[in-house]
Design a protein around this motif. Structure first.
Motif, PDB file in Angstrom:
ATOM      1  N   VAL A 239      -2.496  -8.231   0.450  1.00  0.00           N
ATOM      2  CA  VAL A 239      -2.561  -6.944   1.164  1.00  0.00           C
ATOM      3  C   VAL A 239      -3.001  -7.198   2.596  1.00  0.00           C
ATOM      4  O   VAL A 239      -4.167  -7.533   2.850  1.00  0.00           O
ATOM      5  CB  VAL A 239      -3.513  -5.960   0.465  1.00  0.00           C
ATOM      6  N   LYS A 240      -2.072  -7.053   3.531  1.00  0.00           N
ATOM      7  CA  LYS A 240      -2.361  -7.348   4.931  1.00  0.00           C
ATOM      8  C   LYS A 240      -2.343  -6.098   5.815  1.00  0.00           C
ATOM      9  O   LYS A 240      -2.931  -6.101   6.897  1.00  0.00           O
ATOM     10  CB  LYS A 240      -1.326  -8.340   5.474  1.00  0.00           C
ATOM     11  N   ASP A 241      -1.651  -5.050   5.376  1.00  0.00           N
ATOM     12  CA  ASP A 241      -1.435  -3.900   6.242  1.00  0.00           C
ATOM     13  C   ASP A 241      -2.213  -2.660   5.841  1.00  0.00           C
ATOM     14  O   ASP A 241      -2.068  -1.597   6.435  1.00  0.00           O
ATOM     15  CB  ASP A 241       0.059  -3.562   6.308  1.00  0.00           C
ATOM     16  N   ILE A 242      -3.050  -2.775   4.828  1.00  0.00           N
ATOM     17  CA  ILE A 242      -3.973  -1.715   4.435  1.00  0.00           C
ATOM     18  C   ILE A 242      -5.362  -2.330   4.389  1.00  0.00           C
ATOM     19  O   ILE A 242      -5.545  -3.401   3.806  1.00  0.00           O
ATOM     20  CB  ILE A 242      -3.607  -1.135   3.050  1.00  0.00           C
ATOM     21  N   ASP A 243      -6.321  -1.678   5.017  1.00  0.00           N
ATOM     22  CA  ASP A 243      -7.695  -2.173   4.981  1.00  0.00           C
ATOM     23  C   ASP A 243      -8.243  -2.032   3.564  1.00  0.00           C
ATOM     24  O   ASP A 243      -8.215  -0.938   2.993  1.00  0.00           O
ATOM     25  CB  ASP A 243      -8.581  -1.389   5.952  1.00  0.00           C
ATOM     26  N   VAL A 244      -8.746  -3.122   3.001  1.00  0.00           N
ATOM     27  CA  VAL A 244      -9.254  -3.115   1.631  1.00  0.00           C
ATOM     28  C   VAL A 244     -10.763  -3.318   1.638  1.00  0.00           C
ATOM     29  O   VAL A 244     -11.272  -4.261   2.246  1.00  0.00           O
ATOM     30  CB  VAL A 244      -8.589  -4.215   0.784  1.00  0.00           C
ATOM     31  N   LEU A 245     -11.463  -2.408   0.978  1.00  0.00           N
ATOM     32  CA  LEU A 245     -12.901  -2.523   0.774  1.00  0.00           C
ATOM     33  C   LEU A 245     -13.148  -2.703  -0.714  1.00  0.00           C
ATOM     34  O   LEU A 245     -12.499  -2.052  -1.535  1.00  0.00           O
ATOM     35  CB  LEU A 245     -13.636  -1.280   1.270  1.00  0.00           C
TER      36      LEU A 245
ATOM     37  N   ILE B  67      -0.990  -3.992  -9.776  1.00  0.00           N
ATOM     38  CA  ILE B  67      -1.667  -3.486  -8.589  1.00  0.00           C
ATOM     39  C   ILE B  67      -0.787  -3.596  -7.343  1.00  0.00           C
ATOM     40  O   ILE B  67      -0.936  -2.806  -6.408  1.00  0.00           O
ATOM     41  CB  ILE B  67      -3.023  -4.200  -8.371  1.00  0.00           C
ATOM     42  N   ASP B  68       0.167  -4.522  -7.330  1.00  0.00           N
ATOM     43  CA  ASP B  68       1.099  -4.597  -6.201  1.00  0.00           C
ATOM     44  C   ASP B  68       2.031  -3.388  -6.177  1.00  0.00           C
ATOM     45  O   ASP B  68       2.400  -2.893  -5.107  1.00  0.00           O
ATOM     46  CB  ASP B  68       1.906  -5.887  -6.271  1.00  0.00           C
ATOM     47  N   HIS B  69       2.427  -2.921  -7.358  1.00  0.00           N
ATOM     48  CA  HIS B  69       3.215  -1.692  -7.418  1.00  0.00           C
ATOM     49  C   HIS B  69       2.430  -0.528  -6.801  1.00  0.00           C
ATOM     50  O   HIS B  69       2.985   0.290  -6.064  1.00  0.00           O
ATOM     51  CB  HIS B  69       3.586  -1.361  -8.862  1.00  0.00           C
ATOM     52  N   VAL B  70       1.138  -0.457  -7.126  1.00  0.00           N
ATOM     53  CA  VAL B  70       0.297   0.610  -6.574  1.00  0.00           C
ATOM     54  C   VAL B  70       0.245   0.520  -5.054  1.00  0.00           C
ATOM     55  O   VAL B  70       0.438   1.522  -4.342  1.00  0.00           O
ATOM     56  CB  VAL B  70      -1.128   0.544  -7.171  1.00  0.00           C
ATOM     57  N   PHE B  71       0.005  -0.670  -4.543  1.00  0.00           N
ATOM     58  CA  PHE B  71      -0.100  -0.808  -3.091  1.00  0.00           C
ATOM     59  C   PHE B  71       1.242  -0.552  -2.402  1.00  0.00           C
ATOM     60  O   PHE B  71       1.269  -0.070  -1.266  1.00  0.00           O
ATOM     61  CB  PHE B  71      -0.679  -2.171  -2.715  1.00  0.00           C
ATOM     62  N   ASP B  72       2.345  -0.833  -3.062  1.00  0.00           N
ATOM     63  CA  ASP B  72       3.644  -0.459  -2.505  1.00  0.00           C
ATOM     64  C   ASP B  72       3.723   1.048  -2.295  1.00  0.00           C
ATOM     65  O   ASP B  72       4.210   1.524  -1.255  1.00  0.00           O
ATOM     66  CB  ASP B  72       4.778  -0.901  -3.434  1.00  0.00           C
ATOM     67  N   ARG B  73       3.253   1.806  -3.283  1.00  0.00           N
ATOM     68  CA  ARG B  73       3.289   3.271  -3.190  1.00  0.00           C
ATOM     69  C   ARG B  73       2.321   3.774  -2.117  1.00  0.00           C
ATOM     70  O   ARG B  73       2.647   4.698  -1.363  1.00  0.00           O
ATOM     71  CB  ARG B  73       2.953   3.890  -4.540  1.00  0.00           C
ATOM     72  N   LEU B  74       1.147   3.181  -2.042  1.00  0.00           N
ATOM     73  CA  LEU B  74       0.182   3.593  -1.019  1.00  0.00           C
ATOM     74  C   LEU B  74       0.740   3.320   0.374  1.00  0.00           C
ATOM     75  O   LEU B  74       0.621   4.143   1.294  1.00  0.00           O
ATOM     76  CB  LEU B  74      -1.141   2.848  -1.205  1.00  0.00           C
TER      77      LEU B  74
END
Length: 253
Positions: free
Chosen positions: A86-92, A52-59
């Motif tokens: 995850v600090k720089d993308i708002d996560v819901l 999931i960190d790979h995914v958030f890197d791409r996002l």
């Protein structure tokens, strides 16, 4: 349409990447056992970091501002990891602890958080490397709301690393998806787990769990299901042996 054909729906304008992404992270990870006995599949590490960190890197690279993540199996671990990393993308969080809803049901449950604009949807158990251009931005650049209800990133079956299946789709010369793979046959393109969806597709759904296939089939019948061919690397990381195979390819880059 032959395998590996490069499709271009239209000249690429400046990409307008959806601000919101749905990250599918609620699966049980049965094929990844025993690694998923004590952790959810999106937290299994590949090439030094959880999937999931790979995914958030791409996002993050594409400019996504908020992500809706559905959770079910070992959901507390997933939530704790997202809070810490995850600090720089708002996560819901879309909470499916009570019932796993599959991909279509998961989208329906999260629909109010996804908003009223086209959104990105990404599976958390695939890993890709961008080609000459950012894959998400390439997808966004081809989005045409007047013609599309769904735009899928696909990869030729011949370049679908570790993928055990026989393909998913056939495309016409313009990139429209015209056929799903039939039993006993092969199809030249595989869905990568990355797509842009219009909120229009989320209608007339059944109760309980169901697959996104329902929405895709409707869009295909209306000639509003399209695809862009990924020009980089893509890996199906669905089982423990696939981890080593993926890491071996990445180590040679």
């Amino acid at each position: 349409m032959t395998q590996g054909t490069t499709l271009s729906l239209r000249p690429q304008p400046e990409a307008v990447v959806p601000e919101t992404a749905m990250v599918m992270a609620a699966g049980l990870g049965k094929r990844m056992r025993p690694l998923t006995a004590t952790r959810p599949k999106p937290l299994v590490e590949v090439a030094g970091k959880p999937l999931i960190d790979h995914v958030f890197d791409r996002l993050r690279t594409a400019g996504v501002k908020r992500a809706v993540v559905n959770v079910h199996y070992l959901a507390d671990q997933m939530e704790a990891h997202l809070r810490a990393r995850v600090k720089d993308i708002d996560v819901l969080i879309s909470d499916e602890r009570a019932q796993l809803l599959e991909t279509g049901g998961g989208l329906v449950k999260a629909r109010e958080m996804l908003g009223d604009k086209p959104f990105l949807c990404v599976n958390s158990d695939n890993l890709w490397v961008d080609g000459p251009t950012d894959a998400i931005r390439s997808l966004a650049a081809q989005w045409d709301d007047a013609r599309m209800d769904a735009l899928l990133l696909v990869v030729p079956l011949a370049r679908a690393h570790n993928h055990p299946g026989s393909g998913d789709f056939r495309l016409d010369a313009f990139g429209r998806i015209v056929e799903r793979r039939e039993p006993g046959r092969m199809a030249p393109f595989v869905f990568t787990g990355v797509q842009i969806l219009s909120p229009r597709v989320l209608r007339d759904w059944p109760e309980g769990p169901f697959s996104t296939n329902l929405f895709w089939n409707r869009a295909m019948e209306a000639e509003r299901l399209w695809a862009v061919v990924h020009q980089g690397l893509w890996f199906d990381v669905g089982s423990p042996p696939a981890i080593a195979a993926t890491e071996a390819v990445l180590a040679e880059m």
